[in-house]
Write a protein that holds these residues in place. Structure first.
Motif, PDB file in Angstrom:
ATOM      1  N   VAL A 145      41.717  35.327  41.664  1.00  0.00           N
ATOM      2  CA  VAL A 145      40.155  34.526  41.408  1.00  0.00           C
ATOM      3  C   VAL A 145      40.314  33.665  41.001  1.00  0.00           C
ATOM      4  O   VAL A 145      38.568  32.718  40.941  1.00  0.00           O
ATOM      5  CB  VAL A 145      40.657  35.089  40.035  1.00  0.00           C
ATOM      6  N   SER A 146      41.515  32.437  41.180  1.00  0.00           N
ATOM      7  CA  SER A 146      40.714  31.036  41.369  1.00  0.00           C
ATOM      8  C   SER A 146      40.527  30.488  42.691  1.00  0.00           C
ATOM      9  O   SER A 146      39.380  30.383  42.481  1.00  0.00           O
ATOM     10  CB  SER A 146      42.566  30.412  41.284  1.00  0.00           C
ATOM     11  N   GLY A 196      31.702  47.025  36.814  1.00  0.00           N
ATOM     12  CA  GLY A 196      32.909  46.824  37.338  1.00  0.00           C
ATOM     13  C   GLY A 196      33.325  47.766  38.049  1.00  0.00           C
ATOM     14  O   GLY A 196      34.704  47.991  38.938  1.00  0.00           O
ATOM     15  N   VAL A 197      32.215  48.658  38.905  1.00  0.00           N
ATOM     16  CA  VAL A 197      33.142  49.280  39.451  1.00  0.00           C
ATOM     17  C   VAL A 197      31.925  49.124  41.032  1.00  0.00           C
ATOM     18  O   VAL A 197      30.984  49.538  41.125  1.00  0.00           O
ATOM     19  CB  VAL A 197      32.009  51.189  39.459  1.00  0.00           C
ATOM     20  N   LYS A 253      38.578  45.597  34.238  1.00  0.00           N
ATOM     21  CA  LYS A 253      39.238  45.531  35.990  1.00  0.00           C
ATOM     22  C   LYS A 253      38.018  45.517  36.795  1.00  0.00           C
ATOM     23  O   LYS A 253      36.945  46.506  36.666  1.00  0.00           O
ATOM     24  CB  LYS A 253      40.313  45.829  35.955  1.00  0.00           C
ATOM     25  N   MET A 254      37.699  44.808  37.673  1.00  0.00           N
ATOM     26  CA  MET A 254      37.064  45.438  38.147  1.00  0.00           C
ATOM     27  C   MET A 254      37.690  46.051  39.755  1.00  0.00           C
ATOM     28  O   MET A 254      38.973  45.458  40.589  1.00  0.00           O
ATOM     29  CB  MET A 254      36.609  43.918  39.809  1.00  0.00           C
ATOM     30  N   ILE A 255      36.989  47.433  40.358  1.00  0.00           N
ATOM     31  CA  ILE A 255      37.769  48.336  40.960  1.00  0.00           C
ATOM     32  C   ILE A 255      36.967  48.509  42.281  1.00  0.00           C
ATOM     33  O   ILE A 255      35.305  48.172  41.905  1.00  0.00           O
ATOM     34  CB  ILE A 255      38.247  49.164  40.766  1.00  0.00           C
ATOM     35  N   GLY A 259      38.682  38.768  37.904  1.00  0.00           N
ATOM     36  CA  GLY A 259      38.866  39.299  39.333  1.00  0.00           C
ATOM     37  C   GLY A 259      38.083  40.063  39.893  1.00  0.00           C
ATOM     38  O   GLY A 259      37.996  41.043  39.486  1.00  0.00           O
ATOM     39  N   GLY A 260      37.775  39.760  41.080  1.00  0.00           N
ATOM     40  CA  GLY A 260      36.643  40.536  41.720  1.00  0.00           C
ATOM     41  C   GLY A 260      35.422  40.111  42.014  1.00  0.00           C
ATOM     42  O   GLY A 260      34.326  41.182  42.567  1.00  0.00           O
TER      43      GLY A 260
END
Ligand code: FAD
Length: 337
Positions: free
Chosen positions: A25-26, A286-287, A265-267, A165-166
């Protein structure tokens, strides 16, 4: 365009590492910070705190940072909210960043509001996009009211946002980039109210959501723990990762770590199966780029059916056990052939 009221400061990313490894993510945030900084005609700067982490600075520069403030000391080995806040706030007061971006990680979710409160500025959590408006304010976009809501912070600086992240892609590293590393004189732990005595790592159960090819996500329609366990069994049968909506977490059927969406979360799976969920935007945001999406819902008018490729109208508590049997029979036949 409004008259510029002040000189534009740098765009900052508070980078994060665990066990001396940068979190993705950074670098993703640095990629987005680079775009914003180029539009603002300013620089990208990052702050990295930890112990024995100097080697990570090149990755930050390769991702797009012009300057890395490096706090490298044994006392910073573990995240310490008060010490980290103190260092970042003092640096920010000295260098006046225009924007500060932080990952919505366990650390970022705590650190960002601590820093924002000390700097007396605003903070938008769990953004899913960051762009500049015509007055060069940061539009911090979050899903809300069935659309996207843009939040701006025109009166205070820095403008602060957390992002999971993502959300942004990982930039291609450019190993030829050069940047400046500024070593910080770090204070001793500023308070001993909080001490990290030991870090006990929990092995993740089952398939990891972020990299899974198949994700089975369950929602409030599971009804109870028994219904939830059937959804979890479906995930196990398909060798899929188990995801959830917020109500499933709130009911205590599953861990927060399984929640997908704006604050989860992101998937990006090949196949997403949503069971007993309504397809609310805060979840489906997130999808990202799922190849095929399927929903199982007992209400044929559920909005989730407008969002997926295939819809099954049925009671998940009855349908899922039958589906598991069919899949198992199919898999057995495949092995026998
Ligand atoms: C700022 C903010 C951030 C948020 N972040 C997130 C996030 O990151 N992730 C997230 O998931 N949510 C998030 N939420 C919550 C989100 O808005 C929704 O409330 C949530 O996603 C709804 O979950 P659900 O679909 O499981 O429940 P519901 O909306 O209650 O839907 C349940 C569905 O199950 C169906 N159903 C009922 N019984 C059965 C049955 N027996 N068989 C089949 N279907 C059945 C119903 O028809 C209904 O469509 C957030 C909200 C806010 C305000």
């Amino acid at each position: 365009m409004a008259e510029q009221k002040y000189k534009i400061g740098p765009v900052w990313v508070i980078a994060e590492q665990t066990d001396c490894r940068l979190l993705s993510v950074s670098t993703q945030l640095i990629g987005q910070a680079r775009k914003l900084a180029d539009e603002l005609n300013t620089s990208v700067e990052t702050v990295l705190l930890g112990d024995a982490i100097e080697r990570q600075t090149q990755a930050l520069i390769a991702a797009g940072a012009d300057r890395v403030y490096l706090g490298d000391a044994p006392g910073l080995a573990f995240y310490h909210p008060e010490t980290y806040t103190e260092i970042i706030v003092n640096l920010a007061l000295e260098h006046r960043p225009e924007i500060v971006l932080i990952g919505s990680t366990a650390m970022g979710r705590e650190l960002a509001p601590l820093v924002a409160a000390r700097l007396k500025t605003g903070l938008t959590a769990h953004c899913i996009d960051l762009v500049l408006d015509q007055d060069r304010n940061l539009e911090q976009r979050i899903p809300a009211y069935g659309g996207l809501l843009s939040i701006i912070c025109p009166e205070r600086r820095p403008q602060m946002a957390t992002v999971a992240g993502g959300v942004f892609p990982t930039p291609e590293p450019d190993e030829n980039r050069s940047g400046k590393i500024v070593e910080l004189r770090v204070p001793e732990i500023v308070s001993d109210r909080i001490k990290t005595l030991e870090i006990v790592r929990q092995d993740p159960e089952g398939v990891s959501l972020e990299v899974a090819d198949i994700v089975v996500a369950g929602g409030a329609g599971a009804g109870d723990l028994e219904g939830w366990n059937k959804i979890a069994d479906l995930a196990g049968t398909l060798n899929a990762a188990l995801g959830s909506t917020r109500p499933a977490v709130d009911e205590g059927w599953t861990e927060l770590a399984t929640m997908i969406g704006q604050s989860g979360k992101m998937i990006s799976p090949q196949l997403y199966i949503g069971v007993g969920l309504s397809g609310e935007q805060q979840h489906l945001v997130g999808v990202v780029d799922a190849k095929v999406m399927v929903a199982i819902n007992n209400d044929e008018k559920s909005p989730v059916f407008e969002q997926v490729d295939y819809g099954i109208v049925d009671d998940c508590r009855e349908f899922v056990p039958v589906l598991i049997q069919k899949i198992e029979a199919y898999l057995e036949k495949k092995v026998a052939c």
